[in-house]
Write a protein that holds these residues in place. Sequence first.
Motif, PDB file in Angstrom:
ATOM      1  N   UNK A 153       0.883  -0.956  -0.141  1.00 50.03           N
ATOM      2  CA  UNK A 153       0.379  -0.006  -0.115  1.00 50.03           C
ATOM      3  C   UNK A 153       0.260   1.394  -0.028  1.00 50.03           C
ATOM      4  N   UNK A 154      -0.032   2.302   0.020  1.00 45.57           N
ATOM      5  CA  UNK A 154       0.573   3.521   0.207  1.00 45.57           C
ATOM      6  C   UNK A 154       1.360   4.029   1.890  1.00 45.57           C
ATOM      7  N   UNK A 155       2.045   4.428   1.964  1.00 45.32           N
ATOM      8  CA  UNK A 155       1.685   5.107   3.820  1.00 45.32           C
ATOM      9  C   UNK A 155       1.215   5.916   3.731  1.00 45.32           C
ATOM     10  N   UNK A 156       0.538   5.392   4.980  1.00 42.82           N
ATOM     11  CA  UNK A 156      -1.178   6.448   5.492  1.00 42.82           C
ATOM     12  C   UNK A 156      -0.024   6.968   6.514  1.00 42.82           C
ATOM     13  N   UNK A 184      -5.686   8.406  10.834  1.00 44.91           N
ATOM     14  CA  UNK A 184      -7.445   8.524  10.125  1.00 44.91           C
ATOM     15  C   UNK A 184      -6.954   8.161   9.102  1.00 44.91           C
ATOM     16  N   UNK A 185      -6.040   7.756   8.014  1.00 39.96           N
ATOM     17  CA  UNK A 185      -6.335   7.195   6.520  1.00 39.96           C
ATOM     18  C   UNK A 185      -5.813   5.536   6.512  1.00 39.96           C
ATOM     19  N   UNK A 186      -6.445   5.907   5.198  1.00 41.21           N
ATOM     20  CA  UNK A 186      -5.816   4.361   4.691  1.00 41.21           C
ATOM     21  C   UNK A 186      -5.357   3.914   3.360  1.00 41.21           C
ATOM     22  N   UNK A 187      -5.378   2.836   2.800  1.00 40.32           N
ATOM     23  CA  UNK A 187      -5.383   2.815   1.502  1.00 40.32           C
ATOM     24  C   UNK A 187      -5.534   0.896   1.295  1.00 40.32           C
ATOM     25  N   UNK A 188      -5.731   0.735  -0.099  1.00 40.81           N
ATOM     26  CA  UNK A 188      -6.034  -0.767  -0.007  1.00 40.81           C
ATOM     27  C   UNK A 188      -5.318  -1.446  -1.086  1.00 40.81           C
TER      28      UNK A 188
END
Length: 153
Positions: A108-111, A114-118
């Motif tokens: 994933x990308x770096x978050x 409170x952020x998310x990625x998949x």
Amino acid sequence: MLRRRLAATAVLALASLAASSAFAADCSVEIEGNDAMQFNKPAIEVSKSCKEFTVKLKHAGKLPKQAMGHNWVLAKTADVQAVAADGVAAGLPQDYVKAGDARVVAHTKVVGGGESDSVSFPVAKLSAADSYTFFCSFPGHSSIMKGTLKLVK
């Protein structure tokens, strides 16, 4: 008599369909990272019956990605140290993953907080004969933030 047989056949077909969907493999997982440098899952199992597997990463903390960012990186266990070292050298603009690194199955990308990625990847990339580790490649995190991923029947 014929109506009863047709009705019984229809009931059995519906029951069979319901049972097969109830036992269908879950081809995704949600995982959280926090400000204490921890993932909330120590292990992930991926069913061989999945064509594709999706990992959704959520940062449950409050700190920004520059201070306490997290990503989810998957590699063979034997490659983790080298992948993490090359990721640190790649830096935050590359999500701490070396561009084009063939040792990385998915990431994933770096978050930040409170952020998310998949990320989704073909299950065909995995082999039951190999050992896999997922980890965060943010500098200093990979020795603590890690877990195992296993291909199962």
